[in-house]
Design a protein around this motif. Structure first.
Motif, PDB file in Angstrom:
ATOM      1  N   VAL A 166     -21.871  12.379  -6.381  1.00  0.00           N
ATOM      2  CA  VAL A 166     -22.052  11.434  -7.488  1.00  0.00           C
ATOM      3  C   VAL A 166     -21.464  12.023  -8.779  1.00  0.00           C
ATOM      4  O   VAL A 166     -20.740  11.337  -9.512  1.00  0.00           O
ATOM      5  CB  VAL A 166     -23.554  11.095  -7.678  1.00  0.00           C
ATOM      6  CG1 VAL A 166     -23.784  10.359  -8.999  1.00  0.00           C
ATOM      7  CG2 VAL A 166     -24.054  10.239  -6.514  1.00  0.00           C
ATOM      8  N   ILE A 168     -29.118   8.569  -8.674  1.00  0.00           N
ATOM      9  CA  ILE A 168     -28.543   7.953  -9.871  1.00  0.00           C
ATOM     10  C   ILE A 168     -29.646   7.536 -10.846  1.00  0.00           C
ATOM     11  O   ILE A 168     -29.531   7.729 -12.056  1.00  0.00           O
ATOM     12  CB  ILE A 168     -27.617   6.787  -9.460  1.00  0.00           C
ATOM     13  CG1 ILE A 168     -26.333   7.403  -8.876  1.00  0.00           C
ATOM     14  CG2 ILE A 168     -27.316   5.871 -10.640  1.00  0.00           C
ATOM     15  CD1 ILE A 168     -25.395   6.452  -8.213  1.00  0.00           C
ATOM     16  N   GLU A 191     -20.334   1.136  -6.638  1.00  0.00           N
ATOM     17  CA  GLU A 191     -19.364   1.544  -5.605  1.00  0.00           C
ATOM     18  C   GLU A 191     -20.082   1.921  -4.307  1.00  0.00           C
ATOM     19  O   GLU A 191     -19.655   1.536  -3.217  1.00  0.00           O
ATOM     20  CB  GLU A 191     -18.546   2.747  -6.084  1.00  0.00           C
ATOM     21  CG  GLU A 191     -17.522   2.400  -7.164  1.00  0.00           C
ATOM     22  CD  GLU A 191     -16.757   3.651  -7.621  1.00  0.00           C
ATOM     23  OE1 GLU A 191     -15.889   3.495  -8.493  1.00  0.00           O
ATOM     24  OE2 GLU A 191     -17.025   4.764  -7.117  1.00  0.00           O
ATOM     25  N   VAL A 241     -14.589   8.750 -13.027  1.00  0.00           N
ATOM     26  CA  VAL A 241     -14.754   7.448 -13.681  1.00  0.00           C
ATOM     27  C   VAL A 241     -14.763   7.570 -15.203  1.00  0.00           C
ATOM     28  O   VAL A 241     -14.103   6.801 -15.900  1.00  0.00           O
ATOM     29  CB  VAL A 241     -16.037   6.737 -13.182  1.00  0.00           C
ATOM     30  CG1 VAL A 241     -16.303   5.444 -13.953  1.00  0.00           C
ATOM     31  CG2 VAL A 241     -15.929   6.424 -11.693  1.00  0.00           C
ATOM     32  N   LEU A 248     -22.602   6.051 -14.330  1.00  0.00           N
ATOM     33  CA  LEU A 248     -23.485   6.157 -13.155  1.00  0.00           C
ATOM     34  C   LEU A 248     -23.755   4.784 -12.553  1.00  0.00           C
ATOM     35  O   LEU A 248     -23.875   4.630 -11.337  1.00  0.00           O
ATOM     36  CB  LEU A 248     -24.806   6.845 -13.543  1.00  0.00           C
ATOM     37  CG  LEU A 248     -24.718   8.358 -13.757  1.00  0.00           C
ATOM     38  CD1 LEU A 248     -26.006   8.883 -14.407  1.00  0.00           C
ATOM     39  CD2 LEU A 248     -24.471   9.098 -12.435  1.00  0.00           C
ATOM     40  N   THR A 291     -21.639   2.319 -12.586  1.00  0.00           N
ATOM     41  CA  THR A 291     -20.430   1.994 -11.821  1.00  0.00           C
ATOM     42  C   THR A 291     -20.449   2.694 -10.457  1.00  0.00           C
ATOM     43  O   THR A 291     -20.152   2.081  -9.422  1.00  0.00           O
ATOM     44  CB  THR A 291     -19.176   2.447 -12.593  1.00  0.00           C
ATOM     45  OG1 THR A 291     -19.231   1.879 -13.903  1.00  0.00           O
ATOM     46  CG2 THR A 291     -17.899   2.025 -11.900  1.00  0.00           C
ATOM     47  N   VAL A 292     -20.806   3.983 -10.488  1.00  0.00           N
ATOM     48  CA  VAL A 292     -20.839   4.747  -9.231  1.00  0.00           C
ATOM     49  C   VAL A 292     -21.819   4.112  -8.247  1.00  0.00           C
ATOM     50  O   VAL A 292     -21.526   3.973  -7.060  1.00  0.00           O
ATOM     51  CB  VAL A 292     -21.213   6.229  -9.507  1.00  0.00           C
ATOM     52  CG1 VAL A 292     -21.366   6.988  -8.193  1.00  0.00           C
ATOM     53  CG2 VAL A 292     -20.166   6.885 -10.396  1.00  0.00           C
ATOM     54  N   PHE A 344     -17.542   3.806  -1.452  1.00  0.00           N
ATOM     55  CA  PHE A 344     -17.595   5.129  -2.071  1.00  0.00           C
ATOM     56  C   PHE A 344     -16.960   6.175  -1.160  1.00  0.00           C
ATOM     57  O   PHE A 344     -17.291   6.258   0.021  1.00  0.00           O
ATOM     58  CB  PHE A 344     -19.046   5.500  -2.352  1.00  0.00           C
ATOM     59  CG  PHE A 344     -19.187   6.718  -3.210  1.00  0.00           C
ATOM     60  CD1 PHE A 344     -19.204   6.605  -4.594  1.00  0.00           C
ATOM     61  CD2 PHE A 344     -19.298   7.985  -2.642  1.00  0.00           C
ATOM     62  CE1 PHE A 344     -19.340   7.736  -5.398  1.00  0.00           C
ATOM     63  CE2 PHE A 344     -19.421   9.107  -3.443  1.00  0.00           C
ATOM     64  CZ  PHE A 344     -19.435   8.989  -4.828  1.00  0.00           C
ATOM     65  N   ARG A 361     -17.647  12.006  -8.762  1.00  0.00           N
ATOM     66  CA  ARG A 361     -17.127  10.643  -8.928  1.00  0.00           C
ATOM     67  C   ARG A 361     -17.308  10.175 -10.375  1.00  0.00           C
ATOM     68  O   ARG A 361     -16.441   9.510 -10.941  1.00  0.00           O
ATOM     69  CB  ARG A 361     -17.850   9.700  -7.961  1.00  0.00           C
ATOM     70  CG  ARG A 361     -17.340   8.272  -7.976  1.00  0.00           C
ATOM     71  CD  ARG A 361     -15.948   8.143  -7.383  1.00  0.00           C
ATOM     72  NE  ARG A 361     -15.401   6.816  -7.641  1.00  0.00           N
ATOM     73  CZ  ARG A 361     -14.157   6.561  -8.033  1.00  0.00           C
ATOM     74  NH1 ARG A 361     -13.293   7.553  -8.197  1.00  0.00           N
ATOM     75  NH2 ARG A 361     -13.758   5.331  -8.249  1.00  0.00           N
ATOM     76  N   LEU A 362     -18.439  10.572 -10.963  1.00  0.00           N
ATOM     77  CA  LEU A 362     -18.689  10.235 -12.365  1.00  0.00           C
ATOM     78  C   LEU A 362     -17.581  10.803 -13.255  1.00  0.00           C
ATOM     79  O   LEU A 362     -17.097  10.144 -14.181  1.00  0.00           O
ATOM     80  CB  LEU A 362     -20.052  10.785 -12.808  1.00  0.00           C
ATOM     81  CG  LEU A 362     -20.470  10.494 -14.260  1.00  0.00           C
ATOM     82  CD1 LEU A 362     -20.720   8.988 -14.449  1.00  0.00           C
ATOM     83  CD2 LEU A 362     -21.722  11.294 -14.639  1.00  0.00           C
TER      84      LEU A 362
END
Ligand code: ARG
Length: 459
Positions: free
Chosen positions: A89, A36, A70, A96, A64, A66-67, A76, A92-93
């Protein structure tokens, strides 16, 4: 179903076995923070260079963030079908922040991405190792200070050789650890180049700014050759060889602790905090931590050999073989740090038994060399002859069942008539160590000056 990241040309999804052999998410999730960090630097650069809009760049960087929270909170949803940390990642981004997530991978490949993440991870571990080594050096230094002039036997072949001082023996490990530390520092300088922007292997046609991402990630400069940047794992191998040599030093002291804490030696008493008992023998206090430290070199050096074998046959540039780099380094790093911490605890806690050390120092004809040196100095005898005469005196003492200082002058003169009573002055262990004043020698005066030197360096 098809892979969402690279499935465009595929009609069918992978077999379950394919997924199992291919996925690295089970272990490379340990690089989440580095992944990240690298992506945020890349996104900032893409915005600054006008390759993507500033608003997309910002949305990506916030997403990122936020990820990462998590992942840190343990919430996650890692997915094996997404193979690795990079795609987990990114996917998930997308969930989000939506569409802008698709622009993050512009001018980048997983090849330079993984090389960057892993370098950052190994660099962190290199710093941690340096810190751990420094802590251990300080523990040895304290031991040396406490017993700078305590006499103990020095060994060669694990046979009594000459008396030395406890402080001198402790300081020997400070020297070894200092070299270990400087090896890690040296490796860190070489590893500190940024692969990011090498893209898949050839660079990119986008007007990226590699200096900007390199600086953002704390690298000294971007790596100069994109082919090398994505296929180089020297940094990991250097880490592993530095770790191996350091673990070898820890193992040697661990071996000494195992011997020294035995009922036959009683040189040291280990603390309860770093010992274990036996479930059947009530008297036992076992040096398990030392034994395990002694064993750690096996897996650490094993990792070094394993990665060397993985790399040696790979044509440039990236091959999936290289995914096997991480577990080796992760395991070696975990165990090196554990070994360093355990050794620091043991060395900090242990008590040297001054009396046992001294008794042992005086046995085994430990001052025979002093006697031979005296024959050279006082009687002008060639050293080889002095060696022979001393050997006869040792044989005589052995036959009498006594030590060298216990022989009478008359007994000594029966071997060599010119020997005088002055000889007895050099047969004591305190005199012996005090006389070893040559630079780097075991005389307390020398040891104290080495302690002072290292205290200044380490403070
Ligand atoms: N999980 C992969 C690794 O650890 C990431 C890089 C994959 N790159 C690729 N072209 N398949 O090496």
């Amino acid at each position: 179903s098809q892979n969402q990241m690279w499935g465009g040309r595929f009609a069918a999804g992978p077999d379950a076995i394919m997924e199992a052999i291919n996925a690295s998410i089970g272990f490379d999730q340990r690089m989440a923070a580095q992944d990240i960090q690298g992506s945020r630097a890349h996104a900032a650069m893409l915005g600054a260079a006008g390759i993507i809009s500033n608003s997309d760049s910002e949305a990506i960087r916030e997403g990122l963030h936020t990820v990462l929270s998590e992942i840190k909170s343990g919430n996650f949803p890692f997915r094996v079908d997404l193979e690795d940390i990079h795609m987990n990642v990114e996917q998930r981004l997308k969930e989000v922040i939506g569409a802008p997530a698709g622009r993050l991978h512009t001018g980048r490949s997983r090849n330079d991405q993984v090389a960057t993440d892993f370098r950052l991870w190994v660099r962190d571990q290199t710093d941690a190792a340096i810190e751990g080594i420094e802590a251990l050096m300080k523990a040895f230094l304290q031991q040396a200070k406490a017993g700078a002039d305590w006499v103990m036997p020095g060994f060669t072949h694990l046979q009594t050789a000459q008396p030395v001082t406890w402080g001198h023996h402790m300081m020997a490990y400070v020297e070894m650890l200092a070299r270990d530390k400087s090896r890690f520092e040296d490796a860190r300088r070489r590893m500190n180049e940024s692969p990011l922007g090498a893209a898949a292997l050839a660079g990119t046609s986008f007007p990226i700014d590699r200096d900007m991402t390199a600086a953002a990630l704390g690298f000294d400069r971007p790596a100069a050759n994109s082919l090398d940047a994505v296929s180089d794992r020297d940094f990991a191998l250097e880490y592993l060889s530095c770790a191996s040599i350091c673990a070898m030093h820890l193992s040697r002291f661990a071996e000494e602790l195992v011997i020294w804490s035995s009922a036959q030696f009683r040189f040291v008493t280990l603390s309860d905090r770093f010992s274990t008992g036996s479930s059947i023998m009530p008297q036992k206090k076992n040096p398990d931590a030392a034994e395990l430290i002694r064993a750690k070199i096996g897996r650490i050096f094993g990792a070094n050999v394993a990665l060397m074998m993985v790399m040696k046959g790979l044509p440039l540039t990236y091959s999936k073989d290289m995914q096997e780099d991480k577990e080796q380094v992760f395991d070696a790093a975990d165990n090196l740090m554990l070994a360093l911490a355990a050794m620091s605890g043991m060395v900090g806690d242990m008590t040297a038994n001054q009396e046992s050390l001294k008794t042992a120092a005086a046995s085994g004809f430990s001052t025979a060399t002093d006697l031979a040196d005296w024959l050279v100095r006082a009687l002008g005898m060639p050293f080889r002859d002095a060696h022979h005469v001393t050997g006869s005196l040792v044989a005589m003492a052995e036959e009498q069942g006594c030590d060298l200082p216990d022989l009478t002058l008359a007994q000594m003169q029966s071997v060599h008539p010119q020997i005088t009573s002055n000889v007895f002055e050099v047969l004591g262990v305190e005199n012996s160590v005090a006389s070893r004043l040559s630079y780097g020698g075991t005389a307390p005066a020398q040891v104290r000056s080495q302690i002072a030197r290292w205290e200044a360096i380490l403070s």
